[in-house]
Design a protein around this motif. Structure first.
Motif, PDB file in Angstrom:
ATOM      1  N   HIS A  92       6.794   9.127  19.781  1.00 33.09           N
ATOM      2  CA  HIS A  92       8.225   8.979  19.455  1.00 33.09           C
ATOM      3  C   HIS A  92       8.380   7.768  18.542  1.00 33.09           C
ATOM      4  N   ASP A  93       8.496   7.999  17.244  1.00 37.17           N
ATOM      5  CA  ASP A  93       8.654   6.880  16.308  1.00 37.17           C
ATOM      6  C   ASP A  93       9.531   7.330  15.144  1.00 37.17           C
ATOM      7  N   ARG A  94      10.828   7.313  15.394  1.00 36.62           N
ATOM      8  CA  ARG A  94      11.774   7.727  14.369  1.00 36.62           C
ATOM      9  C   ARG A  94      12.316   6.508  13.632  1.00 36.62           C
ATOM     10  N   GLN A 112      20.584  -4.113  12.514  1.00 31.52           N
ATOM     11  CA  GLN A 112      19.756  -2.906  12.421  1.00 31.52           C
ATOM     12  C   GLN A 112      19.312  -2.462  13.808  1.00 31.52           C
ATOM     13  N   VAL A 113      18.893  -3.423  14.630  1.00 32.81           N
ATOM     14  CA  VAL A 113      18.431  -3.092  15.988  1.00 32.81           C
ATOM     15  C   VAL A 113      19.581  -2.479  16.779  1.00 32.81           C
ATOM     16  N   CYS A 152      11.197   2.982  15.686  1.00 33.16           N
ATOM     17  CA  CYS A 152      11.090   2.739  17.133  1.00 33.16           C
ATOM     18  C   CYS A 152       9.997   1.714  17.447  1.00 33.16           C
ATOM     19  N   THR A 153       8.860   1.819  16.767  1.00 31.66           N
ATOM     20  CA  THR A 153       7.777   0.869  17.030  1.00 31.66           C
ATOM     21  C   THR A 153       8.202  -0.558  16.689  1.00 31.66           C
ATOM     22  N   GLN A 154       9.012  -0.716  15.659  1.00 31.08           N
ATOM     23  CA  GLN A 154       9.497  -2.048  15.299  1.00 31.08           C
ATOM     24  C   GLN A 154      10.465  -2.567  16.357  1.00 31.08           C
ATOM     25  N   ILE A 155      11.260  -1.674  16.923  1.00 32.57           N
ATOM     26  CA  ILE A 155      12.181  -2.058  17.997  1.00 32.57           C
ATOM     27  C   ILE A 155      11.372  -2.599  19.176  1.00 32.57           C
TER      28      ILE A 155
END
Length: 89
Positions: free
Chosen positions: A3-5, A34-35, A12-15
């Motif tokens: 799950h990496d949209r 942005q978050v 998602c990975t950056q979140i």
């Protein structure tokens, strides 16, 4: 990660990588926006982020409360400090 949209210009990975920094309020304002936008549109990150933030808040509360020191420990510590300051006889 399955799950990496990308939503609101952030993945998602950056979140997940910056979640603790976000919760500490240490991200630049634009990144915070942005978050927030990502979290408002991504149920998966919002769910995980919500659980993570509750855990972090609980840990901070528990770590902020000092454990009581019993009188015996205080006495021994004071005696040790007094003895270590005294010149040898």
């Amino acid at each position: 990660m399955a799950h990496d949209r990308e939503i609101a210009g952030i993945r998602c990975t950056q979140i997940l990588e910056g979640l603790s920094t976000f919760l500490a309020g240490e991200l630049p304002i634009q990144t915070q926006q942005q978050v927030r936008a990502h979290l408002s549109q991504c149920a998966w990150c919002e769910h995980f982020g919500g659980e993570f933030s509750v855990l972090i808040r609980q840990l901070r509360q528990q770590l902020a409360i000092p454990e009581p020191v019993d009188a015996g420990q205080t006495e021994r510590l004071l005696r040790f400090l007094e003895e270590s300051e005294s010149p040898p006889t």
